[in-house]
Scaffold this motif. Structure first.
Motif, PDB file in Angstrom:
ATOM      1  N   GLY A 183       0.831  -1.188   0.000  1.00  0.00           N
ATOM      2  CA  GLY A 183       0.000   0.000   0.000  1.00  0.00           C
ATOM      3  C   GLY A 183       0.869   1.242   0.000  1.00  0.00           C
ATOM      4  N   GLN A 184       0.302   2.343  -0.516  1.00  0.00           N
ATOM      5  CA  GLN A 184       1.041   3.604  -0.533  1.00  0.00           C
ATOM      6  C   GLN A 184       0.052   4.758  -0.504  1.00  0.00           C
ATOM      7  OE1 GLN A 184       1.568   6.189  -3.030  1.00  0.00           O
ATOM      8  NE2 GLN A 184      -0.128   5.418  -4.253  1.00  0.00           N
ATOM      9  N   VAL A 185       0.547   5.889  -0.026  1.00  0.00           N
ATOM     10  CA  VAL A 185      -0.228   7.126  -0.033  1.00  0.00           C
ATOM     11  C   VAL A 185       0.701   8.248  -0.473  1.00  0.00           C
ATOM     12  CG1 VAL A 185       0.204   7.593   2.430  1.00  0.00           C
ATOM     13  CG2 VAL A 185      -1.772   8.617   1.283  1.00  0.00           C
ATOM     14  N   THR A 186       0.188   9.152  -1.314  1.00  0.00           N
ATOM     15  CA  THR A 186       0.954  10.292  -1.810  1.00  0.00           C
ATOM     16  C   THR A 186       0.165  11.556  -1.543  1.00  0.00           C
ATOM     17  OG1 THR A 186       1.936   8.953  -3.566  1.00  0.00           O
ATOM     18  CG2 THR A 186       2.034  11.344  -3.847  1.00  0.00           C
ATOM     19  N   GLY A 187       0.849  12.576  -1.048  1.00  0.00           N
ATOM     20  CA  GLY A 187       0.219  13.870  -0.800  1.00  0.00           C
ATOM     21  C   GLY A 187       1.011  14.973  -1.475  1.00  0.00           C
ATOM     22  N   GLY A 188       0.362  16.074  -1.721  1.00  0.00           N
ATOM     23  CA  GLY A 188       0.997  17.211  -2.385  1.00  0.00           C
ATOM     24  C   GLY A 188      -0.057  18.000  -3.114  1.00  0.00           C
ATOM     25  N   ALA A 189       0.267  18.507  -4.294  1.00  0.00           N
ATOM     26  CA  ALA A 189      -0.707  19.214  -5.109  1.00  0.00           C
ATOM     27  C   ALA A 189      -1.895  18.281  -5.369  1.00  0.00           C
ATOM     28  CB  ALA A 189      -0.074  19.649  -6.427  1.00  0.00           C
ATOM     29  N   SER A 190      -3.066  18.848  -5.602  1.00  0.00           N
ATOM     30  CA  SER A 190      -4.280  18.032  -5.722  1.00  0.00           C
ATOM     31  C   SER A 190      -4.139  16.942  -6.780  1.00  0.00           C
ATOM     32  CB  SER A 190      -5.487  18.911  -6.018  1.00  0.00           C
ATOM     33  OG  SER A 190      -5.306  19.596  -7.236  1.00  0.00           O
ATOM     34  N   ASP A 205      -1.557  15.239  -7.400  1.00  0.00           N
ATOM     35  CA  ASP A 205      -0.649  14.207  -6.901  1.00  0.00           C
ATOM     36  C   ASP A 205      -1.230  13.397  -5.750  1.00  0.00           C
ATOM     37  OD1 ASP A 205       1.477  14.748  -8.655  1.00  0.00           O
ATOM     38  OD2 ASP A 205       2.081  16.455  -7.426  1.00  0.00           O
ATOM     39  N   GLN A 206      -2.362  13.792  -5.199  1.00  0.00           N
ATOM     40  CA  GLN A 206      -2.918  13.096  -4.046  1.00  0.00           C
ATOM     41  C   GLN A 206      -3.562  11.795  -4.497  1.00  0.00           C
ATOM     42  OE1 GLN A 206      -5.492  15.756  -1.931  1.00  0.00           O
ATOM     43  NE2 GLN A 206      -3.871  17.263  -1.634  1.00  0.00           N
ATOM     44  N   ARG A 207      -3.059  10.696  -3.947  1.00  0.00           N
ATOM     45  CA  ARG A 207      -3.597   9.391  -4.317  1.00  0.00           C
ATOM     46  C   ARG A 207      -3.189   8.353  -3.292  1.00  0.00           C
ATOM     47  NH1 ARG A 207      -1.050   9.310  -9.919  1.00  0.00           N
ATOM     48  NH2 ARG A 207      -1.290  11.470  -9.515  1.00  0.00           N
ATOM     49  N   TRP A 208      -3.786   7.191  -3.385  1.00  0.00           N
ATOM     50  CA  TRP A 208      -3.411   6.055  -2.563  1.00  0.00           C
ATOM     51  C   TRP A 208      -3.663   4.789  -3.371  1.00  0.00           C
ATOM     52  CZ3 TRP A 208      -7.097   2.390  -1.438  1.00  0.00           C
ATOM     53  CH2 TRP A 208      -8.423   2.780  -1.610  1.00  0.00           C
ATOM     54  N   SER A 209      -3.036   3.708  -2.959  1.00  0.00           N
ATOM     55  CA  SER A 209      -3.282   2.430  -3.624  1.00  0.00           C
ATOM     56  C   SER A 209      -2.998   1.282  -2.661  1.00  0.00           C
ATOM     57  CB  SER A 209      -2.423   2.293  -4.885  1.00  0.00           C
ATOM     58  OG  SER A 209      -1.063   2.177  -4.534  1.00  0.00           O
ATOM     59  N   VAL A 210      -3.647   0.168  -2.928  1.00  0.00           N
ATOM     60  CA  VAL A 210      -3.415  -1.081  -2.224  1.00  0.00           C
ATOM     61  C   VAL A 210      -3.357  -2.146  -3.295  1.00  0.00           C
ATOM     62  CG1 VAL A 210      -4.361  -2.746  -0.574  1.00  0.00           C
ATOM     63  CG2 VAL A 210      -4.656  -0.289  -0.173  1.00  0.00           C
ATOM     64  N   GLY A 211      -2.417  -3.062  -3.183  1.00  0.00           N
ATOM     65  CA  GLY A 211      -2.299  -4.085  -4.210  1.00  0.00           C
ATOM     66  C   GLY A 211      -1.624  -5.340  -3.701  1.00  0.00           C
ATOM     67  N   ALA A 212      -1.600  -6.335  -4.561  1.00  0.00           N
ATOM     68  CA  ALA A 212      -0.923  -7.589  -4.273  1.00  0.00           C
ATOM     69  C   ALA A 212       0.094  -7.828  -5.383  1.00  0.00           C
ATOM     70  CB  ALA A 212      -1.909  -8.722  -4.195  1.00  0.00           C
ATOM     71  N   ARG A 213       1.188  -8.468  -5.031  1.00  0.00           N
ATOM     72  CA  ARG A 213       2.267  -8.718  -6.008  1.00  0.00           C
ATOM     73  C   ARG A 213       2.774 -10.138  -5.800  1.00  0.00           C
ATOM     74  NH1 ARG A 213       8.009  -7.524  -5.222  1.00  0.00           N
ATOM     75  NH2 ARG A 213       7.417  -6.397  -3.339  1.00  0.00           N
TER      76      ARG A 213
END
Length: 165
Positions: free
Chosen positions: A145-152, A154-162
């Motif tokens: 999982g990851q979360v990114t913040g900054g300018a609108s 660039d704001q996002r998140w994700s969850v995944g399997a690998r």
């Protein structure tokens, strides 16, 4: 060692209701010595043109370096940085990005945590920061999982399997 790779690709672009196809290429290289890795990549090497208006894909060139402390006999930490070598336009904005990051694995390489930041050095000086984690369910399967913040934008998140092999 030294590793070099190339990808030949078919690229399509719709212009004025017509779809044009062209051939392009991406190139990359990586040099590894103990814990140090230095790499470079160039995308859209041929810069193909599309349609009568001569729309061209931009060429992207990037260079980066990483230090894998564990490969050099230290704790399992990787520190990295990369930079675009030239300005380019993306989504109507001028960009040349610089990025830095760090990754650390704990619990016998079962849990990895990472953080990083990137900054646009031209045009609008946008900055984004991110954090993420990986958990090994088995030696081959990870949940991340990851979360990114900054300018609108660039704001996002994700969850995944690998799954790795």
């Amino acid at each position: 060692g030294i590793h070099v790779g190339a990808t030949v690709k078919a690229v399509g672009l719709a212009t004025g209701g017509d779809v044009s196809h062209r051939v392009d290429m991406d190139l990359g290289g990586l040099a590894v010595h103990r814990g140090l890795r230095v790499g470079a990549s160039v995308r859209n090497v041929l810069r193909p043109a599309f349609g009568s208006s001569e729309v061209r894909l931009p060429r992207y060139a990037r260079i980066g370096a990483a230090f894998d402390a564990e490969a050099a006999g230290y704790r399992p930490v990787v520190v990295s940085a990369d930079v675009d070598l030239a300005k380019y336009e993306s989504a109507g904005r001028e960009r040349r990005m610089v990025a830095v990051g760090i990754e650390h694995w704990i619990r016998g390489h079962r849990v990895g945590v990472r953080a990083g930041s990137r900054m646009n050095t031209v045009g609008a000086h946008e900055t984004a920061v991110s954090a993420g984690a990986s958990v090994a369910l088995t030696s081959l399967m990870y949940v991340e999982g990851q979360v990114t913040g900054g300018a609108s934008a660039d704001q996002r998140w994700s969850v995944g399997a690998r799954v790795t092999f």
